[in-house]
Design a protein around this motif. Structure first.
Motif, PDB file in Angstrom:
ATOM      1  N   ARG A 124      -9.785  52.043 -24.387  1.00  0.00           N
ATOM      2  CA  ARG A 124      -8.415  51.849 -23.928  1.00  0.00           C
ATOM      3  C   ARG A 124      -7.458  51.660 -25.107  1.00  0.00           C
ATOM      4  O   ARG A 124      -7.807  51.070 -26.130  1.00  0.00           O
ATOM      5  CB  ARG A 124      -8.301  50.634 -23.003  1.00  0.00           C
ATOM      6  N   ALA A 125      -6.231  52.149 -24.932  1.00  0.00           N
ATOM      7  CA  ALA A 125      -5.162  51.962 -25.919  1.00  0.00           C
ATOM      8  C   ALA A 125      -3.847  51.841 -25.160  1.00  0.00           C
ATOM      9  O   ALA A 125      -3.597  52.572 -24.196  1.00  0.00           O
ATOM     10  CB  ALA A 125      -5.108  53.133 -26.893  1.00  0.00           C
ATOM     11  N   GLY A 126      -3.008  50.900 -25.585  1.00  0.00           N
ATOM     12  CA  GLY A 126      -1.741  50.700 -24.884  1.00  0.00           C
ATOM     13  C   GLY A 126      -0.854  49.701 -25.593  1.00  0.00           C
ATOM     14  O   GLY A 126      -0.876  49.587 -26.825  1.00  0.00           O
ATOM     15  N   ALA A 127      -0.105  48.950 -24.814  1.00  0.00           N
ATOM     16  CA  ALA A 127       0.857  47.998 -25.375  1.00  0.00           C
ATOM     17  C   ALA A 127       0.877  46.727 -24.543  1.00  0.00           C
ATOM     18  O   ALA A 127       0.636  46.755 -23.334  1.00  0.00           O
ATOM     19  CB  ALA A 127       2.253  48.613 -25.420  1.00  0.00           C
ATOM     20  N   ASN A 128       1.132  45.594 -25.204  1.00  0.00           N
ATOM     21  CA  ASN A 128       1.337  44.329 -24.501  1.00  0.00           C
ATOM     22  C   ASN A 128       2.809  43.941 -24.591  1.00  0.00           C
ATOM     23  O   ASN A 128       3.502  44.266 -25.556  1.00  0.00           O
ATOM     24  CB  ASN A 128       0.429  43.224 -25.051  1.00  0.00           C
ATOM     25  N   TYR A 129       3.278  43.224 -23.561  1.00  0.00           N
ATOM     26  CA  TYR A 129       4.680  42.816 -23.472  1.00  0.00           C
ATOM     27  C   TYR A 129       4.703  41.305 -23.233  1.00  0.00           C
ATOM     28  O   TYR A 129       4.304  40.834 -22.174  1.00  0.00           O
ATOM     29  CB  TYR A 129       5.384  43.546 -22.334  1.00  0.00           C
ATOM     30  N   PHE A 130       5.177  40.574 -24.226  1.00  0.00           N
ATOM     31  CA  PHE A 130       5.114  39.111 -24.193  1.00  0.00           C
ATOM     32  C   PHE A 130       6.383  38.546 -23.553  1.00  0.00           C
ATOM     33  O   PHE A 130       7.500  38.897 -23.950  1.00  0.00           O
ATOM     34  CB  PHE A 130       4.948  38.572 -25.612  1.00  0.00           C
ATOM     35  N   TYR A 131       6.194  37.648 -22.582  1.00  0.00           N
ATOM     36  CA  TYR A 131       7.321  37.051 -21.884  1.00  0.00           C
ATOM     37  C   TYR A 131       7.233  35.526 -21.915  1.00  0.00           C
ATOM     38  O   TYR A 131       7.445  34.861 -20.914  1.00  0.00           O
ATOM     39  CB  TYR A 131       7.387  37.557 -20.443  1.00  0.00           C
ATOM     40  N   ARG A 162       9.324  42.157 -28.164  1.00  0.00           N
ATOM     41  CA  ARG A 162       8.208  41.606 -27.392  1.00  0.00           C
ATOM     42  C   ARG A 162       7.040  42.575 -27.217  1.00  0.00           C
ATOM     43  O   ARG A 162       6.022  42.228 -26.633  1.00  0.00           O
ATOM     44  CB  ARG A 162       8.707  41.172 -26.015  1.00  0.00           C
ATOM     45  N   THR A 163       7.140  43.810 -27.709  1.00  0.00           N
ATOM     46  CA  THR A 163       6.146  44.852 -27.439  1.00  0.00           C
ATOM     47  C   THR A 163       5.295  45.145 -28.656  1.00  0.00           C
ATOM     48  O   THR A 163       5.830  45.355 -29.748  1.00  0.00           O
ATOM     49  CB  THR A 163       6.842  46.144 -26.987  1.00  0.00           C
ATOM     50  N   HIS A 164       3.964  45.175 -28.456  1.00  0.00           N
ATOM     51  CA  HIS A 164       3.050  45.527 -29.543  1.00  0.00           C
ATOM     52  C   HIS A 164       1.811  46.237 -29.008  1.00  0.00           C
ATOM     53  O   HIS A 164       1.533  46.224 -27.805  1.00  0.00           O
ATOM     54  CB  HIS A 164       2.629  44.294 -30.338  1.00  0.00           C
ATOM     55  N   ILE A 165       1.047  46.832 -29.929  1.00  0.00           N
ATOM     56  CA  ILE A 165      -0.121  47.643 -29.569  1.00  0.00           C
ATOM     57  C   ILE A 165      -1.305  46.761 -29.164  1.00  0.00           C
ATOM     58  O   ILE A 165      -1.547  45.712 -29.752  1.00  0.00           O
ATOM     59  CB  ILE A 165      -0.524  48.551 -30.746  1.00  0.00           C
ATOM     60  N   THR A 166      -2.051  47.241 -28.163  1.00  0.00           N
ATOM     61  CA  THR A 166      -3.288  46.613 -27.713  1.00  0.00           C
ATOM     62  C   THR A 166      -4.381  47.673 -27.638  1.00  0.00           C
ATOM     63  O   THR A 166      -4.147  48.782 -27.164  1.00  0.00           O
ATOM     64  CB  THR A 166      -3.106  45.969 -26.330  1.00  0.00           C
TER      65      THR A 166
END
Length: 263
Positions: free
Chosen positions: A26-33, A41-45
């Motif tokens: 899996r590859a994507g992005a996380n959004y921290f709230y 707030r967005t970075h790679i996961t």
């Protein structure tokens, strides 16, 4: 003579543990709230998932995901950078995925699009650092970019979300997932509490929520024992026939080459 071929076939067969077992990168992005982020707030996961079909509509899964979180906080009155943080994290989750169409419409392995619901519990390791922004001048001992606070540890998490998979072949599929996670900690941004320039300490809101969207490529190690619903037999045959044709053509070509060499 009959017993020997049968025993040989049984010996070569994969163990039952691999039936319905798949692995996904899996590859994507996380959004921290959390309560510390106004921007960035967005970075790679990145991560991997191992999954096994438990029955025709439910699968058990284990996932490990990790990456970076970050965010910038601005002063409310003039919009200048007050502080920022970054966090390296890794999460380990245990859960299940539920496929409602397999109940509503019947089990069909070759279904083109198959949505599913995800539920998980797990643990998350975090290592966060918070840095001073322009308002460090309110604290004479600090300058812009100095470390304001550090926090690290392990916390429990609860997560859930939605996914949809697209069937490519008998062993390959691609999927898209969106999962929201609630950690039982307020220190993922190293910002549980902070000192005020005029004196005193302010507590922040509890729990730093984040969610992750990712794309995955799934490889099925061995087919499950579950059979398609009878009404899908014709569709399954038509959908997989082209694959068998390709493989048979390759086998015929290889056999012809061997025959030519022998001649």
């Amino acid at each position: 003579m009959i017993i020997l071929p049968e025993s040989e076939a049984q010996r070569r067969r994969k163990p039952r543990i691999w039936e319905g077992f798949s692995v996904t990168g899996r590859a994507g992005a996380n959004y921290f709230y959390g309560d510390f982020v106004d921007e960035g707030r967005t970075h790679i996961t990145l991560g991997a998932v191992a999954e096994k079909e438990l029955n025709t509509y439910l699968s058990g899964r284990v996932s490990i995901m990790g990456g970076k979180m970050s965010g910038v906080q601005f002063a409310a009155d003039d919009g200048v950078k007050n502080a920022w943080f970054d966090n390296a994290y890794t999460e380990l989750n245990f859960g299940a995925s539920f496929r409602p169409l397999n109940i509503l419409l019947g089990y069909f392995k070759q279904r083109s699009f198959n949505p599913y619901v995800i539920g998980q519990v797990g643990a998350l390791y975090y290592n966060a650092t918070k840095y001073w922004g322009v308002y460090s001048n309110g604290f004479p001992d600090f300058e812009y970019g100095d470390v304001w606070n550090e926090a690290s540890g392990v916390t429990a998490t609860v997560s859930g979300g939605l996914g949809i998979s697209y069937w490519i072949s008998s062993q390959l599929s691609i999927n898209l997932e969106a999962i929201g996670t609630v950690p039982f900690s307020d220190e993922l941004d190293a910002h549980k509490e902070y000192e005020l320039p005029g004196g005193g300490v302010k507590q922040t809101e509890s729990n730093d929520f984040y969610y992750t969207t990712s794309v995955g490529v799934t490889f099925l190690i061995d087919d499950s024992r579950w059979k398609n619903a009878p009404k899908y037999n014709r569709k399954a045959y038509l959908k997989t026939r082209s694959q068998y044709k390709k493989s048979s053509k390759k086998n015929i070509k290889s056999i012809n080459k061997k025959r030519r060499k022998r001649r």
